[in-house]
Design a protein around this motif. Sequence first.
Motif, PDB file in Angstrom:
ATOM      1  N   LEU A   4     -62.991  83.471  43.057  1.00 36.48           N
ATOM      2  CA  LEU A   4     -63.460  82.236  43.771  1.00 36.48           C
ATOM      3  C   LEU A   4     -63.718  81.088  42.920  1.00 36.48           C
ATOM      4  O   LEU A   4     -64.009  81.241  41.461  1.00 36.48           O
ATOM      5  N   ILE A   5     -63.034  79.848  43.280  1.00 32.04           N
ATOM      6  CA  ILE A   5     -63.048  78.848  42.572  1.00 32.04           C
ATOM      7  C   ILE A   5     -64.273  77.690  43.252  1.00 32.04           C
ATOM      8  O   ILE A   5     -63.772  77.298  44.423  1.00 32.04           O
ATOM      9  N   ILE A   6     -65.306  77.296  42.734  1.00 25.70           N
ATOM     10  CA  ILE A   6     -65.821  76.355  43.375  1.00 25.70           C
ATOM     11  C   ILE A   6     -66.052  75.176  42.660  1.00 25.70           C
ATOM     12  O   ILE A   6     -66.641  74.828  41.532  1.00 25.70           O
ATOM     13  N   ASN A   7     -65.597  74.183  43.135  1.00 30.89           N
ATOM     14  CA  ASN A   7     -65.611  72.697  42.655  1.00 30.89           C
ATOM     15  C   ASN A   7     -66.742  71.862  42.945  1.00 30.89           C
ATOM     16  O   ASN A   7     -66.813  72.084  44.321  1.00 30.89           O
ATOM     17  N   ALA A   8     -67.607  71.541  42.018  1.00 32.87           N
ATOM     18  CA  ALA A   8     -69.135  71.262  42.421  1.00 32.87           C
ATOM     19  C   ALA A   8     -69.069  69.723  41.865  1.00 32.87           C
ATOM     20  O   ALA A   8     -68.492  69.388  40.856  1.00 32.87           O
ATOM     21  N   THR A   9     -69.703  68.922  42.813  1.00 34.66           N
ATOM     22  CA  THR A   9     -70.085  67.571  42.634  1.00 34.66           C
ATOM     23  C   THR A   9     -71.539  67.207  42.651  1.00 34.66           C
ATOM     24  O   THR A   9     -72.176  67.660  43.790  1.00 34.66           O
ATOM     25  N   LEU A  10     -72.365  66.891  41.786  1.00 34.66           N
ATOM     26  CA  LEU A  10     -73.637  66.472  41.717  1.00 34.66           C
ATOM     27  C   LEU A  10     -73.922  65.105  41.581  1.00 34.66           C
ATOM     28  O   LEU A  10     -73.268  64.535  40.776  1.00 34.66           O
ATOM     29  N   GLU A 287     -67.159  73.001  46.882  1.00 34.67           N
ATOM     30  CA  GLU A 287     -66.327  73.312  47.799  1.00 34.67           C
ATOM     31  C   GLU A 287     -65.742  74.522  47.049  1.00 34.67           C
ATOM     32  O   GLU A 287     -65.334  74.774  45.946  1.00 34.67           O
ATOM     33  N   VAL A 288     -65.761  75.718  47.917  1.00 35.57           N
ATOM     34  CA  VAL A 288     -65.328  77.069  47.798  1.00 35.57           C
ATOM     35  C   VAL A 288     -63.837  77.139  48.029  1.00 35.57           C
ATOM     36  O   VAL A 288     -63.415  77.096  49.197  1.00 35.57           O
ATOM     37  N   LEU A 295     -58.735  75.910  50.538  1.00 33.97           N
ATOM     38  CA  LEU A 295     -60.192  75.852  50.655  1.00 33.97           C
ATOM     39  C   LEU A 295     -60.829  76.863  51.679  1.00 33.97           C
ATOM     40  O   LEU A 295     -60.307  77.021  52.896  1.00 33.97           O
ATOM     41  N   LEU A 296     -61.852  77.502  51.348  1.00 34.10           N
ATOM     42  CA  LEU A 296     -62.615  78.263  52.149  1.00 34.10           C
ATOM     43  C   LEU A 296     -63.904  77.877  53.046  1.00 34.10           C
ATOM     44  O   LEU A 296     -64.300  78.140  53.862  1.00 34.10           O
ATOM     45  N   GLY A 297     -64.683  76.800  52.234  1.00 34.76           N
ATOM     46  CA  GLY A 297     -65.714  76.003  52.892  1.00 34.76           C
ATOM     47  C   GLY A 297     -66.443  75.405  52.045  1.00 34.76           C
ATOM     48  O   GLY A 297     -66.091  75.160  50.609  1.00 34.76           O
ATOM     49  N   LEU A 298     -67.554  74.668  52.513  1.00 34.35           N
ATOM     50  CA  LEU A 298     -68.135  73.420  52.009  1.00 34.35           C
ATOM     51  C   LEU A 298     -69.630  73.842  51.979  1.00 34.35           C
ATOM     52  O   LEU A 298     -70.242  74.482  52.971  1.00 34.35           O
ATOM     53  N   GLU A 313     -61.293  78.066  58.795  1.00 36.10           N
ATOM     54  CA  GLU A 313     -60.834  79.361  59.508  1.00 36.10           C
ATOM     55  C   GLU A 313     -60.812  80.298  58.570  1.00 36.10           C
ATOM     56  O   GLU A 313     -61.114  81.621  58.900  1.00 36.10           O
ATOM     57  N   THR A 314     -60.023  80.028  57.591  1.00 38.21           N
ATOM     58  CA  THR A 314     -59.792  81.055  56.619  1.00 38.21           C
ATOM     59  C   THR A 314     -60.964  81.658  55.955  1.00 38.21           C
ATOM     60  O   THR A 314     -61.248  82.698  55.704  1.00 38.21           O
ATOM     61  N   GLY A 315     -61.921  80.749  55.624  1.00 36.45           N
ATOM     62  CA  GLY A 315     -63.269  81.103  54.967  1.00 36.45           C
ATOM     63  C   GLY A 315     -64.119  81.977  55.894  1.00 36.45           C
ATOM     64  O   GLY A 315     -64.489  83.255  55.474  1.00 36.45           O
ATOM     65  N   SER A 316     -64.062  81.558  57.020  1.00 38.58           N
ATOM     66  CA  SER A 316     -64.755  82.201  58.342  1.00 38.58           C
ATOM     67  C   SER A 316     -64.180  83.801  58.350  1.00 38.58           C
ATOM     68  O   SER A 316     -65.087  84.784  58.340  1.00 38.58           O
ATOM     69  N   LYS A 317     -62.851  83.967  58.538  1.00 38.35           N
ATOM     70  CA  LYS A 317     -62.234  85.135  58.628  1.00 38.35           C
ATOM     71  C   LYS A 317     -62.507  86.118  57.258  1.00 38.35           C
ATOM     72  O   LYS A 317     -62.716  87.180  57.407  1.00 38.35           O
ATOM     73  N   LEU A 318     -62.349  85.196  56.255  1.00 41.51           N
ATOM     74  CA  LEU A 318     -62.651  86.367  55.114  1.00 41.51           C
ATOM     75  C   LEU A 318     -64.108  86.763  54.870  1.00 41.51           C
ATOM     76  O   LEU A 318     -64.355  87.685  54.607  1.00 41.51           O
TER      77      LEU A 318
END
Length: 323
Positions: A4-10, A287-288, A295-298, A313-318
């Motif tokens: 999993l790659i999570i791009n993070a913005t704070l 961002e996952v 992109l899987l989700g936010l 849709e891809t993230g929900s299915k996964l």
Amino acid sequence: MNKLIINATLTTVQPVSIKLPDQEGHPKMTRGLDSDGQPKKTAYIPATTVRGKLRRLAVLPLMQAAATAGKPWTLHQVYESMLGQDAASEASEEIDLVALKKRRESNHIVDLFGAGLGVKSRLSVGHFLPVVDVQPEAFAGVRKDLDSDTDLLDLMAPDEVDKFVGRNANNSKRAAADAVVKKLVSQIRKAEKAGQDVTELKIALTLAETQRDSLVAAMGDMKNSTKTLTSYEAMPAGIELKSRLIVDKATHKDMVTLLGALDLFSRSPVLGGQTARGCGEVAGVFEVSDQDGALLGLIQVGRYAPSRVSWTETGSKLMAENA
């Protein structure tokens, strides 16, 4: 899920003040060179600050559930899961792969975040760096004493007012004596480095310390000044910072754990210190994506509210397939 790659913005909603043991003020790092070829410095939020926050928030619900069930964790369990400290693994250089596998299977926090020298973390967190280089700002404040409100003294008994006045006077003298002590300590240190005789300076220091200590004793039960000047450095508000979290050999359970931790973080989105003085609040978006960049989700956090999660849709299915 593999990786999993999570791009993070704070974004700093309020100034963020972080103090590391080996640094003066808010941490800064070198990033690139200026037009003259000199290193450029920027403030940042250390990876350990965010990673440690996520780990604590992932562990806390487990500890609460165990305590509610009448099975509170042992000190070893708390150190192992909350802080990743494991004295046993640090005392041995041998690695039992079978035991290691069982340990990962029995403790998901240790499996994800790692522990000691024996269990390597599958979660890596980068430093949160500002989009544009920024320097920390200096903040100052003062905690006032009772005489800042003369009406308050009128409501006190005369003998208590006299006690306050005497304490205030002694405190001013104590502060002056303490300044002399600090100056002499600095002079002695410099003189010793230069190989100079410090006999007279040490005699003066002893006298100054005696005077200071007597004034402290005269102040009674309250030894510290109630009129306190505060100063600290903090990253300014309104700064956008970016980082990346990577989860190797990711599982559905990893995602559930991180979702839970981020939800708790969203409900109390504070990092660093000086929180009583307005510092620490942040907001952010995570961002996952999978290892192929899809992109899987936010996950949106902040505002002292529950996190907002939206899956593609891809993230929900996964997530459904691995539930």
